[in-house]
Design a protein around this motif. Structure first.
Motif, PDB file in Angstrom:
ATOM      1  N   GLU A   8      -8.130   5.432  -0.512  1.00  0.00           N
ATOM      2  CA  GLU A   8      -8.377   3.789  -0.115  1.00  0.00           C
ATOM      3  C   GLU A   8      -7.575   3.128   0.761  1.00  0.00           C
ATOM      4  OE1 GLU A   8     -10.583   1.607  -1.829  1.00  0.00           O
ATOM      5  OE2 GLU A   8     -11.521   3.470  -2.510  1.00  0.00           O
ATOM      6  N   PHE A   9      -6.380   4.116   1.147  1.00  0.00           N
ATOM      7  CA  PHE A   9      -5.358   3.479   2.174  1.00  0.00           C
ATOM      8  C   PHE A   9      -5.627   4.045   3.571  1.00  0.00           C
ATOM      9  CE2 PHE A   9      -3.062   2.760  -1.662  1.00  0.00           C
ATOM     10  CZ  PHE A   9      -1.948   2.061  -1.432  1.00  0.00           C
ATOM     11  N   ALA A  10      -6.812   4.686   3.618  1.00  0.00           N
ATOM     12  CA  ALA A  10      -7.148   5.223   5.030  1.00  0.00           C
ATOM     13  C   ALA A  10      -7.797   4.458   5.898  1.00  0.00           C
ATOM     14  CB  ALA A  10      -7.826   6.567   4.817  1.00  0.00           C
ATOM     15  N   VAL A  11      -8.463   3.318   5.378  1.00  0.00           N
ATOM     16  CA  VAL A  11      -9.208   2.277   5.962  1.00  0.00           C
ATOM     17  C   VAL A  11      -8.885   1.567   7.339  1.00  0.00           C
ATOM     18  CG1 VAL A  11     -11.014   0.502   5.802  1.00  0.00           C
ATOM     19  CG2 VAL A  11     -10.722   2.139   4.134  1.00  0.00           C
ATOM     20  N   ASP A  12      -7.537   0.859   6.786  1.00  0.00           N
ATOM     21  CA  ASP A  12      -7.206  -0.424   7.807  1.00  0.00           C
ATOM     22  C   ASP A  12      -6.758   0.107   9.181  1.00  0.00           C
ATOM     23  OD1 ASP A  12      -6.691  -2.957   5.721  1.00  0.00           O
ATOM     24  OD2 ASP A  12      -6.732  -0.825   4.896  1.00  0.00           O
ATOM     25  N   LEU A  47     -14.929  -2.436   6.178  1.00  0.00           N
ATOM     26  CA  LEU A  47     -16.495  -2.810   6.125  1.00  0.00           C
ATOM     27  C   LEU A  47     -17.342  -1.802   7.022  1.00  0.00           C
ATOM     28  CD1 LEU A  47     -16.173  -6.769   6.284  1.00  0.00           C
ATOM     29  CD2 LEU A  47     -16.297  -5.156   4.524  1.00  0.00           C
ATOM     30  N   LYS A  48     -16.958  -0.753   6.847  1.00  0.00           N
ATOM     31  CA  LYS A  48     -17.596   0.572   7.520  1.00  0.00           C
ATOM     32  C   LYS A  48     -17.592   1.665   6.441  1.00  0.00           C
ATOM     33  CE  LYS A  48     -17.450  -0.470  12.110  1.00  0.00           C
ATOM     34  NZ  LYS A  48     -18.425  -0.139  13.337  1.00  0.00           N
ATOM     35  N   PRO A  49     -18.502   2.431   6.844  1.00  0.00           N
ATOM     36  CA  PRO A  49     -18.643   4.037   5.875  1.00  0.00           C
ATOM     37  C   PRO A  49     -17.403   4.797   6.093  1.00  0.00           C
ATOM     38  CG  PRO A  49     -20.497   3.596   6.904  1.00  0.00           C
ATOM     39  CD  PRO A  49     -19.756   2.519   7.729  1.00  0.00           C
ATOM     40  N   VAL A  50     -16.386   4.461   4.835  1.00  0.00           N
ATOM     41  CA  VAL A  50     -15.367   5.701   5.122  1.00  0.00           C
ATOM     42  C   VAL A  50     -15.411   6.662   3.875  1.00  0.00           C
ATOM     43  CG1 VAL A  50     -12.856   5.659   5.113  1.00  0.00           C
ATOM     44  CG2 VAL A  50     -13.870   3.820   6.005  1.00  0.00           C
ATOM     45  N   SER A  51     -15.202   7.863   4.167  1.00  0.00           N
ATOM     46  CA  SER A  51     -15.027   8.722   3.115  1.00  0.00           C
ATOM     47  C   SER A  51     -14.013   9.765   3.032  1.00  0.00           C
ATOM     48  CB  SER A  51     -16.481   9.681   2.982  1.00  0.00           C
ATOM     49  OG  SER A  51     -16.932   9.962   4.147  1.00  0.00           O
ATOM     50  N   THR A  52     -13.857  10.276   2.004  1.00  0.00           N
ATOM     51  CA  THR A  52     -12.500  11.348   2.067  1.00  0.00           C
ATOM     52  C   THR A  52     -12.774  12.720   1.771  1.00  0.00           C
ATOM     53  OG1 THR A  52     -10.989   9.411   1.080  1.00  0.00           O
ATOM     54  CG2 THR A  52     -10.077  11.542   0.974  1.00  0.00           C
ATOM     55  N   VAL A  53     -12.373  13.844   2.615  1.00  0.00           N
ATOM     56  CA  VAL A  53     -12.419  14.986   2.120  1.00  0.00           C
ATOM     57  C   VAL A  53     -11.405  15.538   1.670  1.00  0.00           C
ATOM     58  CG1 VAL A  53     -12.924  17.187   3.103  1.00  0.00           C
ATOM     59  CG2 VAL A  53     -14.277  15.403   3.973  1.00  0.00           C
ATOM     60  N   ILE A  55     -13.684   9.458   8.418  1.00  0.00           N
ATOM     61  CA  ILE A  55     -13.566  10.313   7.630  1.00  0.00           C
ATOM     62  C   ILE A  55     -11.945  11.046   7.381  1.00  0.00           C
ATOM     63  CG2 ILE A  55     -13.916  12.911   6.605  1.00  0.00           C
ATOM     64  CD1 ILE A  55     -16.737  12.877   8.142  1.00  0.00           C
ATOM     65  N   ALA A  56     -11.555  10.767   6.271  1.00  0.00           N
ATOM     66  CA  ALA A  56     -10.043  10.893   6.172  1.00  0.00           C
ATOM     67  C   ALA A  56      -9.757  12.103   5.248  1.00  0.00           C
ATOM     68  CB  ALA A  56      -9.175   9.594   5.593  1.00  0.00           C
ATOM     69  N   CYS A  57      -8.839  12.785   5.608  1.00  0.00           N
ATOM     70  CA  CYS A  57      -8.307  14.237   5.007  1.00  0.00           C
ATOM     71  C   CYS A  57      -7.225  13.922   4.125  1.00  0.00           C
ATOM     72  CB  CYS A  57      -8.563  15.553   5.751  1.00  0.00           C
ATOM     73  SG  CYS A  57     -10.029  15.366   6.823  1.00  0.00           S
ATOM     74  N   GLU A  58      -7.518  13.431   2.958  1.00  0.00           N
ATOM     75  CA  GLU A  58      -6.209  13.178   1.980  1.00  0.00           C
ATOM     76  C   GLU A  58      -6.001  14.036   0.923  1.00  0.00           C
ATOM     77  OE1 GLU A  58      -4.606  11.208   4.193  1.00  0.00           O
ATOM     78  OE2 GLU A  58      -5.990   9.548   4.679  1.00  0.00           O
ATOM     79  N   GLU A  59      -4.722  14.270   0.421  1.00  0.00           N
ATOM     80  CA  GLU A  59      -4.655  14.857  -0.793  1.00  0.00           C
ATOM     81  C   GLU A  59      -3.570  13.999  -1.514  1.00  0.00           C
ATOM     82  OE1 GLU A  59      -4.270  16.830  -4.126  1.00  0.00           O
ATOM     83  OE2 GLU A  59      -2.400  16.693  -3.095  1.00  0.00           O
ATOM     84  N   ASP A  60      -3.714  13.424  -2.469  1.00  0.00           N
ATOM     85  CA  ASP A  60      -2.908  12.433  -3.213  1.00  0.00           C
ATOM     86  C   ASP A  60      -1.357  12.858  -3.389  1.00  0.00           C
ATOM     87  OD1 ASP A  60      -5.236  10.828  -3.475  1.00  0.00           O
ATOM     88  OD2 ASP A  60      -5.403  10.776  -5.490  1.00  0.00           O
ATOM     89  N   PHE A  61      -1.501  14.033  -4.003  1.00  0.00           N
ATOM     90  CA  PHE A  61      -0.105  14.516  -4.080  1.00  0.00           C
ATOM     91  C   PHE A  61       0.732  14.583  -2.841  1.00  0.00           C
ATOM     92  CE2 PHE A  61      -1.982  15.501  -8.205  1.00  0.00           C
ATOM     93  CZ  PHE A  61      -0.840  15.241  -8.986  1.00  0.00           C
ATOM     94  N   ASN A  62       0.090  14.985  -1.735  1.00  0.00           N
ATOM     95  CA  ASN A  62       0.744  15.074  -0.551  1.00  0.00           C
ATOM     96  C   ASN A  62       1.232  13.664  -0.051  1.00  0.00           C
ATOM     97  OD1 ASN A  62       1.082  17.993  -0.464  1.00  0.00           O
ATOM     98  ND2 ASN A  62      -0.887  18.061   0.662  1.00  0.00           N
ATOM     99  N   VAL A  63       0.249  12.852  -0.268  1.00  0.00           N
ATOM    100  CA  VAL A  63       0.629  11.300   0.265  1.00  0.00           C
ATOM    101  C   VAL A  63       1.442  10.686  -0.606  1.00  0.00           C
ATOM    102  CG1 VAL A  63      -0.585   9.226   0.949  1.00  0.00           C
ATOM    103  CG2 VAL A  63      -1.696  11.247   1.318  1.00  0.00           C
ATOM    104  N   GLY A  64       1.408  11.094  -1.892  1.00  0.00           N
ATOM    105  CA  GLY A  64       2.338  10.298  -2.883  1.00  0.00           C
ATOM    106  C   GLY A  64       1.657   9.050  -3.251  1.00  0.00           C
ATOM    107  N   ILE A  65       0.565   8.950  -3.259  1.00  0.00           N
ATOM    108  CA  ILE A  65      -0.300   7.828  -3.669  1.00  0.00           C
ATOM    109  C   ILE A  65      -1.576   8.120  -4.449  1.00  0.00           C
ATOM    110  CG2 ILE A  65      -1.488   5.655  -3.030  1.00  0.00           C
ATOM    111  CD1 ILE A  65       0.374   5.456  -0.646  1.00  0.00           C
ATOM    112  N   ALA A  66      -1.749   7.727  -5.562  1.00  0.00           N
ATOM    113  CA  ALA A  66      -3.139   7.751  -6.389  1.00  0.00           C
ATOM    114  C   ALA A  66      -4.388   7.248  -5.507  1.00  0.00           C
ATOM    115  CB  ALA A  66      -2.963   7.464  -7.907  1.00  0.00           C
ATOM    116  N   ILE A  67      -5.414   7.764  -5.665  1.00  0.00           N
ATOM    117  CA  ILE A  67      -6.564   7.417  -4.882  1.00  0.00           C
ATOM    118  C   ILE A  67      -6.179   7.081  -3.377  1.00  0.00           C
ATOM    119  CG2 ILE A  67      -8.526   6.115  -5.239  1.00  0.00           C
ATOM    120  CD1 ILE A  67      -7.559   5.404  -8.011  1.00  0.00           C
ATOM    121  N   SER A  68      -5.576   8.050  -2.478  1.00  0.00           N
ATOM    122  CA  SER A  68      -4.934   7.636  -1.289  1.00  0.00           C
ATOM    123  C   SER A  68      -5.784   7.312  -0.293  1.00  0.00           C
ATOM    124  CB  SER A  68      -3.925   8.646  -0.894  1.00  0.00           C
ATOM    125  OG  SER A  68      -4.702   9.944  -0.754  1.00  0.00           O
TER     126      SER A  68
END
Lengths: 151, 381
Positions: free
Chosen positions: B65-69, B75-81, B50-63
């Motif tokens: 998607e960047f949390a996985v690697d 190839l695992k379940p990853v979700s964002t809060v 689980i990644a806790c991201e907010e796009d405006f704070n990261v500065g990347i839209a749909i941020s």
């Protein structure tokens, strides 16, 4: 991290989508038009729970039902708090600092954020009323209220 | 339903600037430290991330998607809060409680130093019709609330200075407290009230931080850790999004705390220490009241008597809080979990409190929000 050999770089970036046109919603439109056309602040009235509230929306935060009516309220407000604003939203110093206030109205839940004017030393509990722009200058916005002044 | 434990926690940063890493490497370093602590391989052992991201704070839209690697989550379940990270912790807790997962990783980070105009992002979180038209720095919302609260309780700037001194000096023993200083009360008194009635001393600065925690079911926790920290209860709650509609209320925090107290049969007397949001000095007091650690009639007296200090009987922010560590954006809740994790495992070094067996954490998402989460942690003693 290991293997750092050169000066660290930063890449500049900015937001492409920097402009929006927000739909205000049906009841907020009536609210803003009543400011523009009548020079009056009105509140949303929930028929289900009987509450008047500000800011207006077409649903009731308190009971969850649809709201489709505005009602006139006493235009006299009370300052719940205030602060002298010296910095703008970019953090830059304002040439003309102003008093920001949170203003509540009799028998109304919530209230409005707005400026205070014609005041030297604001106080919590101070009674105020809105000062509107000339009617021909109004556009249907909270900016049609210049400020609230002490009564 | 299985009990849920924290078996590993790692961090990187807690510095005003982390130019040596991007948000990816910072997260990677925090994750590796957390995994090492409980000896797990993320590619094999972790069921969900689980990644806790907010796009405006990261500065990347749909941020998200960047949390996985960097977490080892490909190839695992990853979700964002997209919220305060204590709410992300709650999502991980539920994945294990439900029996869907045995091991879940929760990540949150702040690269606040990447933000050129953080106040503009906060302003963008305000209502476009009713709030933004006045063009003021969003900290003035806190100014309004502070004045209203101080007037109601009879609390002065000198009282707020006691909180600033307590937290910034508590932080002197915390390696993550970049903003800790020995506080000169005279300097605080003389400081300009730029956010009248608050000065810059009253307002926590931002920090860069990366925090990763590993959650496990009871069965896995007992295999993988000899010092698991148990999540006894948690809850979260939001009030109206409009500041003018809700006024100066912490009702949502009060409700979240009461739910935790009810579900765990706890009350503040059974809590050894509290880690709570203090991004504005006066807010520590409002939160103390909402958690029923004190009340409106006793708060001023309790503060002046030092009851919230490390020597007091209701220890609040022994870590130094945000005033000492800085605010790591939405990673704040997880950062406080990290501090509690160390205390409850008796690994807090010079900061270590005596009898630190149970902690209550309360997070807030900051102005202009009314979102709060509360979490009770215990070492099982």
């Amino acid at each position: 991290m290991e293997n750092r050999t050169s000066r660290l770089l930063r890449y500049p970036g900015d937001m492409e989508a920097e402009s929006y046109l927000y739909t205000v919603g049906p009841l907020a439109e009536q609210f803003l038009l009543s400011i523009k056309n009548e020079g009056k602040i009105k509140a949303a009235y929930c028929k289900n729970c009987g509450r008047l509230f500000l800011p207006v929306r077409s649903f009731c935060t308190f009971c969850g039902k649809e709201v489709n009516e505005l009602r006139e309220i006493d235009q006299e407000g009370v300052v719940e708090s205030f602060s002298k604003v010296k910095l703008d939203s970019f953090g830059k110093e304002l040439k003309e600092p102003f008093y920001l206030a949170y203003i509540k109205f009799r028998n109304v839940e919530g209230g409005l954020l707005h400026k205070l004017g014609e005041v030297k030393e604001p106080k919590i509990g101070m009674k105020v009323k809105p000062v509107f722009k000339e009617s021909k200058e109004r556009i249907g916005s909270l900016e049609d209220i210049l400020y609230f002044r002490p009564i | 339903m299985s009990e849920v434990a924290i078996i590993g926690a790692g961090y990187y940063g807690f510095k005003p600037i982390t130019d040596e890493v991007s948000f990816r490497e910072g997260t990677f370093l925090a994750a590796m430290r957390a995994y090492e602590q409980c000896n797990i391989d993320p590619r094999k052992d972790v069921d969900s991330f689980i990644a806790c991201e907010e796009d405006f704070n990261v500065g990347i839209a749909i941020s998200n998607e960047f949390a996985v690697d960097q977490l080892g989550g490909v190839l695992k379940p990853v979700s964002t809060v997209t919220s305060e990270s204590l709410i992300g912790l709650a999502s991980g807790y539920m994945l294990i409680k439900s029996g869907l997962c045995d091991i879940v990783v929760v990540e949150a980070h702040s690269k606040a130093s990447n933000l050129v105009s953080p106040e503009k992002i906060l302003e963008f979180a305000m209502d476009p019709v009713y709030e933004r038209f006045l063009n003021f720095h969003p900290n003035y919302l806190a100014s309004l609330e502070a004045r209203n609260y101080m007037e109601k309780r009879g609390i002065s700037n000198d009282d707020l200075a006691l909180i600033i001194k307590k937290n910034k000096e508590n932080g002197l023993l915390n390696p993550r407290a970049s903003y800790s200083i020995t506080v000169d009360l005279e300097a605080v008194k003389k400081s300009e009230k730029i956010f009248d009635p608050l000065s810059e001393y009253d307002i926590a600065q931002y920090t860069d931080a990366f925090v990763v925690v590993v959650l496990a079911s009871k069965e896995k926790a007992e295999k993988l850790s000899n010092k698991p920290v148990w999540i006894e209860g948690l809850y979260w709650c939001s009030e109206s999004s409009l500041t003018p509609l809700r006024g100066f209320s912490t009702n949502a925090l009060e409700l979240a705390a009461q739910k935790v107290y009810d579900r765990t049969n706890l009350n503040p007397k059974y809590i050894d220490f509290f880690e709570i949001d203090d991004r504005f000095s006066y807010r520590e007091l409002m939160h103390i009241e909402a958690l029923k650690v004190s009340n409106k009639d006793t708060i001023k007296k309790d503060l002046r008597e030092g009851r919230f200090s490390k020597e007091g009987d209701r220890i609040v922010n022994a870590s130094g809080g945000y005033l000492a560590t800085g605010v790591p954006l939405d990673a704040g809740g997880l950062a406080r979990v990290y501090e509690a994790f160390l205390q409850l495992r008796n690994e807090a070094g010079q900061m270590q409190l005596k009898n630190a067996n149970r902690c209550l954490i309360a997070s807030w998402r900051g102005i202009p929000t009314s979102t709060y989460a509360v979490c009770a942690l215990s070492n099982g003693a």
